[in-house]
Design an enzyme around this catalytic site. Structure first.
Site, PDB file in Angstrom:
ATOM      1  N   GLU A  31       0.339  -0.550   3.422  1.00 15.30           N
ATOM      2  CA  GLU A  31      -0.945  -1.099   2.891  1.00 15.30           C
ATOM      3  C   GLU A  31      -1.747   0.323   2.843  1.00 15.30           C
ATOM      4  O   GLU A  31      -1.852   0.789   3.704  1.00 15.30           O
ATOM      5  CB  GLU A  31      -1.460  -1.772   4.086  1.00 15.30           C
ATOM      6  CG  GLU A  31      -1.406  -3.361   3.885  1.00 15.30           C
ATOM      7  CD  GLU A  31      -2.154  -4.209   5.057  1.00 15.30           C
ATOM      8  OE1 GLU A  31      -3.220  -3.983   5.049  1.00 15.30           O
ATOM      9  OE2 GLU A  31      -1.551  -4.918   5.623  1.00 15.30           O
ATOM     10  N   ASP A  58     -13.099  -4.414   9.410  1.00 11.25           N
ATOM     11  CA  ASP A  58     -12.467  -3.480  10.005  1.00 11.25           C
ATOM     12  C   ASP A  58     -13.146  -3.043  11.274  1.00 11.25           C
ATOM     13  O   ASP A  58     -14.360  -3.077  11.492  1.00 11.25           O
ATOM     14  CB  ASP A  58     -12.391  -2.203   9.078  1.00 11.25           C
ATOM     15  CG  ASP A  58     -11.422  -2.435   8.011  1.00 11.25           C
ATOM     16  OD1 ASP A  58     -10.482  -3.039   8.257  1.00 11.25           O
ATOM     17  OD2 ASP A  58     -11.686  -2.237   6.767  1.00 11.25           O
TER      18      ASP A  58
END
Length: 269
Positions: free
Chosen positions: A54, A65
């Site tokens: 990824e 995140d």
């Protein structure tokens, strides 16, 4: 592309299933510390046994995140990383990089370029799939056929808080694999993982033939083994790898990433 079965991601999962192995799927932030190092790390991860990678496209407001990956995105942006430069770097590795690369991007950069153009550019650069964590399911259902025309799998996310009915719909709509978020909240390392996730792995596998990969909160060998014991098809390791890379000296970032990946590889087999 006529069906997801012929995608490089699907083929990799099929191969691993035959071999009785789980996919190891590291995440790294493109451009952290710079794109030349990112290219080295991608090749190092491949050599160390990563099944697919990824690749995060840095964005200034990364809602999903945690602090480690937010800091990596900030470093990448400060180094002048742009989506165009990320795709140019990826394109330069064609012929060397044989594992599937899944681009992790927020919806804003994608919509700024336009769904069709972004998918065209990503496919031209050699990407195999997309993860867009803040894209609502309804928008994802619009993007998925556009991505599929370019040979890209649009991977959708399911969280422990996702209602059961919606979870089934997401699993049916996801291509390549379904990304099961193992914890509520943002990405980051966790010493323990929510045991409810084991039940969700099985529920998703029953509702769709698409493989299930677990991410968010996998910090090392023990969690990879745990995810494998649950019957997951893949384990995604992000923050722990990004942190390891950030603490390495500039000349040894790729080697450190490869070393960590090798440790995780043993746990995934």
């Amino acid at each position: 592309m006529s069906s997801q079965q012929s995608s490089s991601i699907a083929l990799r999962f099929e191969q691993l299933k035959r071999e009785g192995r789980m996919a190891l799927m590291p995440f790294l932030m493109a451009g952290d510390p710079d794109l030349s190092v990112t290219a080295e790390v991608l090749l190092s991860l491949q050599a160390a046994g990563a099944d697919m990678v990824e690749l995060g496209m840095p964005y200034s407001d990364p809602l999903a995140d945690g602090p480690v990956i937010q800091a990596a995105a900030a470093r990448a942006l400060a180094a002048g990383t742009t989506p165009k430069k990320v795709l140019e770097m990826l394109s330069s590795l064609r012929g060397q990089l044989s594992i599937p690369v899944i681009l992790f991007t927020y919806s804003n950069p994608l919509l700024n370029v336009g769904m069709e153009r972004f998918c065209e550019q990503a496919a031209e650069a050699g990407a195999s799939g997309l993860v867009v964590p803040d894209l609502p399911l309804e928008e994802a259902e619009r993007l998925s056929p556009i991505a599929e025309r370019e040979g890209l799998d649009l991977v959708l996310l399911v969280a422990p808080t996702t209602p059961t009915e919606r979870m089934g719909r997401i699993a049916q709509s996801s291509r390549g694999f379904t990304y099961l978020v193992s914890v509520t909240g943002v990405t980051g390392e966790r010493s323990t993982m929510e045991t409810r996730v084991e039940g969700l792995v099985q529920a998703l596998k029953q509702s769709s033939p698409v493989p299930v990969a677990v991410g968010f909160g996998i910090s090392g060998v023990d969690q990879v083994r745990q995810v494998r014991s649950w019957g997951a098809d893949g384990a995604i390791v992000g923050s722990a790898l990004v942190k390891r890379m950030a603490s390495a000296s500039l000349g040894s970032v790729a080697a450190e990433a490869g070393l960590f990946c090798s440790e995780l590889r043993k746990a995934a087999d």
